[in-house]
Design a protein around this motif. Structure first.
Motif, PDB file in Angstrom:
ATOM      1  N   PRO A 119     -25.874  21.933   3.859  1.00 24.74           N
ATOM      2  CA  PRO A 119     -26.389  23.193   3.306  1.00 24.74           C
ATOM      3  C   PRO A 119     -27.856  23.112   2.925  1.00 24.74           C
ATOM      4  O   PRO A 119     -28.558  24.124   2.922  1.00 24.74           O
ATOM      5  CB  PRO A 119     -25.501  23.436   2.077  1.00 24.74           C
ATOM      6  N   GLU A 120     -28.330  21.903   2.621  1.00 29.14           N
ATOM      7  CA  GLU A 120     -29.741  21.750   2.251  1.00 29.14           C
ATOM      8  C   GLU A 120     -30.671  22.022   3.431  1.00 29.14           C
ATOM      9  O   GLU A 120     -31.843  22.333   3.236  1.00 29.14           O
ATOM     10  CB  GLU A 120     -29.999  20.340   1.705  1.00 29.14           C
ATOM     11  N   ASP A 121     -30.129  21.961   4.652  1.00 28.32           N
ATOM     12  CA  ASP A 121     -30.938  22.191   5.852  1.00 28.32           C
ATOM     13  C   ASP A 121     -30.668  23.550   6.503  1.00 28.32           C
ATOM     14  O   ASP A 121     -31.609  24.221   6.930  1.00 28.32           O
ATOM     15  CB  ASP A 121     -30.676  21.098   6.893  1.00 28.32           C
ATOM     16  N   ILE A 122     -29.399  23.922   6.605  1.00 28.36           N
ATOM     17  CA  ILE A 122     -29.051  25.140   7.356  1.00 28.36           C
ATOM     18  C   ILE A 122     -28.546  26.277   6.470  1.00 28.36           C
ATOM     19  O   ILE A 122     -28.246  27.358   6.966  1.00 28.36           O
ATOM     20  CB  ILE A 122     -28.023  24.848   8.467  1.00 28.36           C
ATOM     21  N   GLY A 123     -28.471  26.034   5.155  1.00 31.94           N
ATOM     22  CA  GLY A 123     -28.041  27.101   4.257  1.00 31.94           C
ATOM     23  C   GLY A 123     -26.540  27.289   4.238  1.00 31.94           C
ATOM     24  O   GLY A 123     -25.783  26.542   4.876  1.00 31.94           O
ATOM     25  N   THR A 124     -26.106  28.308   3.516  1.00 34.40           N
ATOM     26  CA  THR A 124     -24.674  28.569   3.331  1.00 34.40           C
ATOM     27  C   THR A 124     -24.284  30.000   3.672  1.00 34.40           C
ATOM     28  O   THR A 124     -23.102  30.325   3.710  1.00 34.40           O
ATOM     29  CB  THR A 124     -24.272  28.307   1.868  1.00 34.40           C
ATOM     30  N   LYS A 125     -25.266  30.837   3.912  1.00 32.76           N
ATOM     31  CA  LYS A 125     -25.030  32.272   4.027  1.00 32.76           C
ATOM     32  C   LYS A 125     -24.903  32.684   5.498  1.00 32.76           C
ATOM     33  O   LYS A 125     -25.643  32.205   6.357  1.00 32.76           O
ATOM     34  CB  LYS A 125     -26.212  32.997   3.379  1.00 32.76           C
ATOM     35  N   THR A 126     -23.937  33.548   5.781  1.00 35.27           N
ATOM     36  CA  THR A 126     -23.799  34.131   7.115  1.00 35.27           C
ATOM     37  C   THR A 126     -23.421  35.595   6.969  1.00 35.27           C
ATOM     38  O   THR A 126     -22.385  35.915   6.390  1.00 35.27           O
ATOM     39  CB  THR A 126     -22.725  33.419   7.958  1.00 35.27           C
ATOM     40  N   ASP A 127     -24.258  36.472   7.485  1.00 32.79           N
ATOM     41  CA  ASP A 127     -23.971  37.906   7.452  1.00 32.79           C
ATOM     42  C   ASP A 127     -23.491  38.417   8.808  1.00 32.79           C
ATOM     43  O   ASP A 127     -22.648  39.316   8.885  1.00 32.79           O
ATOM     44  CB  ASP A 127     -25.229  38.684   7.042  1.00 32.79           C
ATOM     45  N   ILE A 128     -24.052  37.859   9.874  1.00 34.98           N
ATOM     46  CA  ILE A 128     -23.743  38.315  11.230  1.00 34.98           C
ATOM     47  C   ILE A 128     -23.416  37.098  12.075  1.00 34.98           C
ATOM     48  O   ILE A 128     -24.183  36.132  12.099  1.00 34.98           O
ATOM     49  CB  ILE A 128     -24.934  39.078  11.842  1.00 34.98           C
ATOM     50  N   LEU A 129     -22.282  37.125  12.765  1.00 30.91           N
ATOM     51  CA  LEU A 129     -21.887  36.032  13.643  1.00 30.91           C
ATOM     52  C   LEU A 129     -21.768  36.551  15.070  1.00 30.91           C
ATOM     53  O   LEU A 129     -20.956  37.438  15.355  1.00 30.91           O
ATOM     54  CB  LEU A 129     -20.551  35.440  13.205  1.00 30.91           C
ATOM     55  N   PHE A 130     -22.586  36.002  15.956  1.00 31.07           N
ATOM     56  CA  PHE A 130     -22.457  36.272  17.388  1.00 31.07           C
ATOM     57  C   PHE A 130     -21.503  35.231  17.971  1.00 31.07           C
ATOM     58  O   PHE A 130     -21.721  34.026  17.790  1.00 31.07           O
ATOM     59  CB  PHE A 130     -23.818  36.176  18.080  1.00 31.07           C
ATOM     60  N   HIS A 131     -20.490  35.679  18.686  1.00 27.89           N
ATOM     61  CA  HIS A 131     -19.450  34.779  19.189  1.00 27.89           C
ATOM     62  C   HIS A 131     -19.133  35.109  20.644  1.00 27.89           C
ATOM     63  O   HIS A 131     -19.085  36.279  21.032  1.00 27.89           O
ATOM     64  CB  HIS A 131     -18.184  34.921  18.335  1.00 27.89           C
ATOM     65  N   SER A 132     -18.901  34.081  21.443  1.00 31.60           N
ATOM     66  CA  SER A 132     -18.600  34.289  22.863  1.00 31.60           C
ATOM     67  C   SER A 132     -17.199  34.836  23.095  1.00 31.60           C
ATOM     68  O   SER A 132     -16.891  35.322  24.183  1.00 31.60           O
ATOM     69  CB  SER A 132     -18.738  32.958  23.612  1.00 31.60           C
ATOM     70  N   PHE A 133     -16.332  34.718  22.087  1.00 36.75           N
ATOM     71  CA  PHE A 133     -14.918  35.120  22.156  1.00 36.75           C
ATOM     72  C   PHE A 133     -14.101  34.217  23.087  1.00 36.75           C
ATOM     73  O   PHE A 133     -12.982  34.550  23.450  1.00 36.75           O
ATOM     74  CB  PHE A 133     -14.764  36.596  22.514  1.00 36.75           C
ATOM     75  N   PHE A 134     -14.674  33.065  23.445  1.00 34.68           N
ATOM     76  CA  PHE A 134     -13.896  31.987  24.044  1.00 34.68           C
ATOM     77  C   PHE A 134     -13.672  30.965  22.946  1.00 34.68           C
ATOM     78  O   PHE A 134     -14.627  30.450  22.365  1.00 34.68           O
ATOM     79  CB  PHE A 134     -14.636  31.371  25.231  1.00 34.68           C
ATOM     80  N   GLU A 135     -12.414  30.644  22.667  1.00 31.19           N
ATOM     81  CA  GLU A 135     -12.088  29.900  21.462  1.00 31.19           C
ATOM     82  C   GLU A 135     -11.995  28.389  21.653  1.00 31.19           C
ATOM     83  O   GLU A 135     -11.760  27.665  20.693  1.00 31.19           O
ATOM     84  CB  GLU A 135     -10.774  30.418  20.874  1.00 31.19           C
ATOM     85  N   ASN A 136     -12.170  27.899  22.869  1.00 37.42           N
ATOM     86  CA  ASN A 136     -12.056  26.451  23.037  1.00 37.42           C
ATOM     87  C   ASN A 136     -13.225  25.750  22.345  1.00 37.42           C
ATOM     88  O   ASN A 136     -14.319  26.284  22.227  1.00 37.42           O
ATOM     89  CB  ASN A 136     -11.963  26.074  24.523  1.00 37.42           C
ATOM     90  N   GLU A 137     -12.960  24.531  21.903  1.00 40.19           N
ATOM     91  CA  GLU A 137     -13.942  23.786  21.112  1.00 40.19           C
ATOM     92  C   GLU A 137     -15.050  23.184  21.977  1.00 40.19           C
ATOM     93  O   GLU A 137     -16.177  23.021  21.526  1.00 40.19           O
ATOM     94  CB  GLU A 137     -13.244  22.661  20.335  1.00 40.19           C
ATOM     95  N   TYR A 138     -14.719  22.836  23.228  1.00 42.77           N
ATOM     96  CA  TYR A 138     -15.684  22.096  24.047  1.00 42.77           C
ATOM     97  C   TYR A 138     -16.808  22.987  24.554  1.00 42.77           C
ATOM     98  O   TYR A 138     -17.988  22.686  24.370  1.00 42.77           O
ATOM     99  CB  TYR A 138     -14.967  21.437  25.228  1.00 42.77           C
ATOM    100  N   SER A 139     -16.457  24.094  25.186  1.00 44.17           N
ATOM    101  CA  SER A 139     -17.493  24.943  25.782  1.00 44.17           C
ATOM    102  C   SER A 139     -17.563  26.335  25.174  1.00 44.17           C
ATOM    103  O   SER A 139     -18.476  27.092  25.478  1.00 44.17           O
ATOM    104  CB  SER A 139     -17.260  25.078  27.297  1.00 44.17           C
ATOM    105  N   GLY A 140     -16.605  26.672  24.320  1.00 48.93           N
ATOM    106  CA  GLY A 140     -16.575  28.018  23.745  1.00 48.93           C
ATOM    107  C   GLY A 140     -17.136  28.059  22.341  1.00 48.93           C
ATOM    108  O   GLY A 140     -17.845  27.154  21.887  1.00 48.93           O
TER     109      GLY A 140
END
Length: 248
Positions: A73-94
């Protein structure tokens, strides 16, 4: 098709028609916005409080999992208002699991699937068919997307590129861009830990054959230059890459 599958498909279709909406551009108007990507350049910066101080913080794909696990959190913060997502749920490429309860706990206000074509609507439909939840999903305008993808040939723009393009062309007051190097560095800790080097990242891109980082970076620089009259702040790593590209 079994009766249950058929019923869920019908429910999913109605949920898609009722819940997929155009992202309201007015949300960004005259706002200080930070977008933070998954590149290792976002780490070791001490910019966490700086990022959280923006009116809106935008993140990409698996970022919500980093927020859940309180990663750096000291580098990237903790707050998220808008999340852009590919809607592919796999962990490797999604983009990782679409965890609606987590998004609500994190205070995410807008979940965006940025691909406004049939392909994008299809994956939104798959989301509703799977989860059967009435939950708003936002998309982006079609004409600008169609004009842009002509530059990509057989490749598809990444979720991150779509977010960057949309934000750069919006009417913000200030835009900070951090954690994007267009695959010229490794991913940050906890995002894709199997790709902890630039070489591993390049191997992943070559293997998937879905995206083209060189095209994306060229297009990003073009859009950035077109919007240089705006108050855009690049992190150190991206600023150096852009300067080198402009000097070519």
């Amino acid at each position: 098709m079994s009766f249950k599958i058929y019923v869920n498909a019908v429910k999913g279709l109605f949920l898609t028609l009722a819940n997929v909406k155009m992202f309201p551009a007015s949300v960004l108007t005259n706002k200080r916005i930070a977008i933070v990507g998954p590149a290792s350049s976002a780490y070791g910066t001490g910019k966490g409080d700086y990022i959280d101080g923006f009116d809106l913080v935008v993140r990409i794909n698996k970022a919500a999992l980093l927020m859940r696990d309180k990663r750096s959190p000291e580098d990237i913060g903790t707050k998220t208002d808008i999340l852009f997502h590919s809607f592919f749920e796999n962990e490797y490429s999604g983009g990782g699991p679409l965890d609606l309860e987590l998004y609500e706990r994190l205070g995410i206000k807008y979940l965006v699937n940025p691909i406004p074509t049939y392909f994008g609507h299809r994956v939104s439909f798959n989301f509703y068919k799977k989860y059967l939840r009435s939950y708003p999903v936002y998309t982006l305008p079609l004409p600008p997307y169609l004009r842009e993808v002509k530059q990509f040939g057989k490749f598809r723009p990444t979720t991150g590129f779509c977010a960057l393009k949309y934000l750069l062309e919006s009417d913000f007051k200030e835009l900070y861009i951090g954690g994007f190097t267009f695959f010229q560095t490794a991913y940050g800790d906890g995002y894709r830990d199997e790709m902890k080097s630039k070489e591993a990242t390049q191997q992943y891109i070559n293997k998937m054959q879905i995206h083209n980082p060189d095209i994306e970076f060229t297009e990003f620089v073009r859009i950035y230059v077109e919007n240089r009259n705006k108050n855009v702040v690049l992190d150190e790593a991206l600023r150096e890459l852009v300067s080198q590209k402009i000097a070519e």
